[in-house]
Design a protein around this motif. Structure first.
Motif, PDB file in Angstrom:
ATOM      1  N   UNK A  12      74.510  64.880   1.488  1.00 56.81           N
ATOM      2  CA  UNK A  12      73.737  63.787   0.897  1.00 56.81           C
ATOM      3  C   UNK A  12      73.174  62.864   1.964  1.00 56.81           C
ATOM      4  N   UNK A  13      74.007  62.465   2.918  1.00 54.23           N
ATOM      5  CA  UNK A  13      73.578  61.498   3.913  1.00 54.23           C
ATOM      6  C   UNK A  13      72.514  62.029   4.851  1.00 54.23           C
ATOM      7  N   UNK A  14      72.722  63.234   5.366  1.00 50.28           N
ATOM      8  CA  UNK A  14      71.747  63.773   6.318  1.00 50.28           C
ATOM      9  C   UNK A  14      70.435  64.109   5.624  1.00 50.28           C
ATOM     10  N   UNK A  15      70.516  64.657   4.406  1.00 51.94           N
ATOM     11  CA  UNK A  15      69.286  64.938   3.672  1.00 51.94           C
ATOM     12  C   UNK A  15      68.541  63.638   3.354  1.00 51.94           C
ATOM     13  N   UNK A  16      69.272  62.582   3.011  1.00 55.04           N
ATOM     14  CA  UNK A  16      68.620  61.295   2.753  1.00 55.04           C
ATOM     15  C   UNK A  16      67.914  60.783   4.000  1.00 55.04           C
ATOM     16  N   UNK A 155      76.827  57.393   1.517  1.00 56.18           N
ATOM     17  CA  UNK A 155      76.866  58.833   1.242  1.00 56.18           C
ATOM     18  C   UNK A 155      78.164  59.398   1.812  1.00 56.18           C
ATOM     19  N   UNK A 156      79.238  58.640   1.649  1.00 58.61           N
ATOM     20  CA  UNK A 156      80.503  58.965   2.299  1.00 58.61           C
ATOM     21  C   UNK A 156      81.510  59.625   1.360  1.00 58.61           C
ATOM     22  N   UNK A 157      81.008  60.333   0.360  1.00 56.69           N
ATOM     23  CA  UNK A 157      81.818  61.289  -0.368  1.00 56.69           C
ATOM     24  C   UNK A 157      82.755  60.728  -1.416  1.00 56.69           C
ATOM     25  N   UNK A 284      72.053  44.960  -1.055  1.00 53.46           N
ATOM     26  CA  UNK A 284      71.325  45.898  -0.206  1.00 53.46           C
ATOM     27  C   UNK A 284      72.086  47.211  -0.006  1.00 53.46           C
ATOM     28  N   UNK A 285      73.005  47.530  -0.877  1.00 49.73           N
ATOM     29  CA  UNK A 285      73.845  48.718  -0.726  1.00 49.73           C
ATOM     30  C   UNK A 285      73.701  49.627  -1.942  1.00 49.73           C
ATOM     31  N   UNK A 286      73.594  50.940  -1.685  1.00 51.51           N
ATOM     32  CA  UNK A 286      73.421  51.932  -2.751  1.00 51.51           C
ATOM     33  C   UNK A 286      74.289  53.149  -2.462  1.00 51.51           C
ATOM     34  N   UNK A 287      74.914  53.684  -3.509  1.00 53.41           N
ATOM     35  CA  UNK A 287      75.675  54.927  -3.399  1.00 53.41           C
ATOM     36  C   UNK A 287      74.819  56.107  -3.825  1.00 53.41           C
ATOM     37  N   UNK A 288      74.993  57.251  -3.128  1.00 61.83           N
ATOM     38  CA  UNK A 288      74.348  58.498  -3.533  1.00 61.83           C
ATOM     39  C   UNK A 288      75.351  59.637  -3.378  1.00 61.83           C
ATOM     40  N   UNK A 289      74.989  60.811  -3.878  1.00 60.33           N
ATOM     41  CA  UNK A 289      75.834  61.989  -3.723  1.00 60.33           C
ATOM     42  C   UNK A 289      77.182  61.819  -4.406  1.00 60.33           C
ATOM     43  N   UNK A 290      78.199  62.492  -3.852  1.00 57.81           N
ATOM     44  CA  UNK A 290      79.529  62.439  -4.459  1.00 57.81           C
ATOM     45  C   UNK A 290      80.109  61.034  -4.498  1.00 57.81           C
TER      46      UNK A 290
END
Length: 383
Positions: A12-16, A155-157, A284-290
């Motif tokens: 998630x993080x690298x693709x973002x 994007x830290x799982x 200013x913080x957003x969660x993505x992925x797992x």
């Protein structure tokens, strides 16, 4: 907004970071692990939707250079009788074929592509806390260093440190199964190349695919309560084989032989998920992925959903009137789809039939949502 801090250098993080870079933002990846090949023991499948997302950020070549394609699905019953064998995914376009590959290899490939494009990837940067201020957001790392940006992407799982700063009461919970992953060399494909075989076993759901060089990538999903953390930490490959084989030997399928012949690259993990409705953003913080929407692995969509997140996030930020509006649009577009996946995957793992509160977006809507040249702000009322 110009500078984005990405916490987590996995899928998630690298693709973002790749998507944000393509959209014109400055992105820096901060990864806790000291190298790129963490979690090398597990494998995954990227579905056609995940491969479509990769194509939008021009990363198809980096990923098709590893792993192997899957173009059909075969289903066996517990006696080894073939119940179905049909095409799978978008078989007309080679770039959109399902792909089977090792998670660590995918992480390495994406990080190498990020560096090739000039996106910094900093390893050994374990996040300690997040400080959101009026002029930016600051990440504090365990080694005493800090980084400040206009936006921070968590994007830290599954066990996200960023999520604890947004929603400290949210905890992943058991999804009703534990899952084994392994590899068996010198496996026979039995004429089923580019195929994944799913076995409806009496004691476990089993799946396997055989690579062109004859290595079987396999998994087994077993219903039951979570395995204790101490057992997971101390268990050996021999322990896991002894636990799994009796469940597979009840059936007349290839599963038991594949597991018995497996080497020491064998692991087990508890299937877990994040509750639907979990907050994804604050300031200013957003969660993505797992970190935002982990689901049990039953649908095999975790990595592909993370890749979709990356594209939709970059497109939401591109051309947005402000960051708050961009994050609001992103959440509106993503939450129904990923929470539908959490519910469906959890139903499979638990053997239940809880209806999803979120309708599944159509394939046509998804293709339009991911298409890089489509303006989400112009289309936001119809998506």
């Amino acid at each position: 907004m110009a500078r984005v801090l990405v916490i987590g250098g996995g899928i998630a993080g690298t693709a973002a970071a790749l998507a944000l870079h393509k959209a014109g933002f400055e992105a820096v990846v901060h990864e806790a692990h000291p190298d790129s090949a963490e979690d090398i023991g597990a494998f995954l499948t990227l579905a056609s939707n995940g491969m479509r997302a990769l194509a939008q950020v021009d990363a198809s070549a980096a990923v098709t250079a590893i792993g192997f394609p899957l173009t059909s699905l075969r289903v066996l019953d517990d006696r080894g009788t073939e119940l179905a064998h049909a095409p799978m995914g978008e078989t007309s376009d080679p770039l959109l074929h399902y792909r089977c590959l090792r998670r660590g290899d995918l992480n390495t490939a994406l990080q190498a592509e990020a560096r090739r494009r000039g996106v910094p990837v900093r390893h050994g940067a374990r996040l300690a806390s997040v400080e959101d201020g009026p002029d930016g957001v600051t990440a504090h790392f365990a080694d005493g260093t800090t980084a400040t940006g206009d936006l921070l992407i968590g994007a830290d799982g599954l066990n996200s440190t960023v999520r604890r700063s947004i929603s400290p009461g949210t905890r992943p919970f058991h999804a009703g199964q534990y899952v084994f992953y392994g590899y068996t060399r010198a496996a026979s494909s039995s004429g089923t190349g580019a195929c994944i075989t799913m076995v409806r076993g009496s004691g476990a759901a089993f799946g396997y695919a055989v690579s062109p060089d004859g290595e079987a990538y396999w998994f087994a999903r077993v219903s039951g309560g979570p395995l204790p953390a101490e057992e997971l930490a101390q268990g050996t490959p021999a322990d896991w084989r002894d636990l799994l084989l009796p469940l597979l030997r009840e059936d007349a399928t290839p599963a038991a032989d594949l597991v018995a012949a497996a080497g020491d690259e064998l692991m087990v993990t508890n299937a877990t998920e994040i509750p639907t409705g979990t907050p994804w953003r604050s300031g200013r913080t957003l969660l993505i992925g797992d970190a935002a929407h982990a689901a049990s692995p039953a649908t095999g969509q975790g990595a592909s959903m993370a890749l979709e997140d990356a594209v939709v996030l970059a497109k939401s930020l591109r051309g947005a009137p402000d960051t708050e509006a961009a994050l609001g649009l992103y959440e509106r577009l993503r939450r129904p789809r990923v929470e539908h996946n959490i519910t469906v995957s959890g139903n499979i793992s638990r053997g239940t039939h809880t209806p999803s509160a979120a309708p599944r977006p159509s394939d046509e809507d998804l293709a339009r949502l991911l298409a890089w040249d489509e303006d989400l702000w112009a289309e936001r009322h119809s998506l």
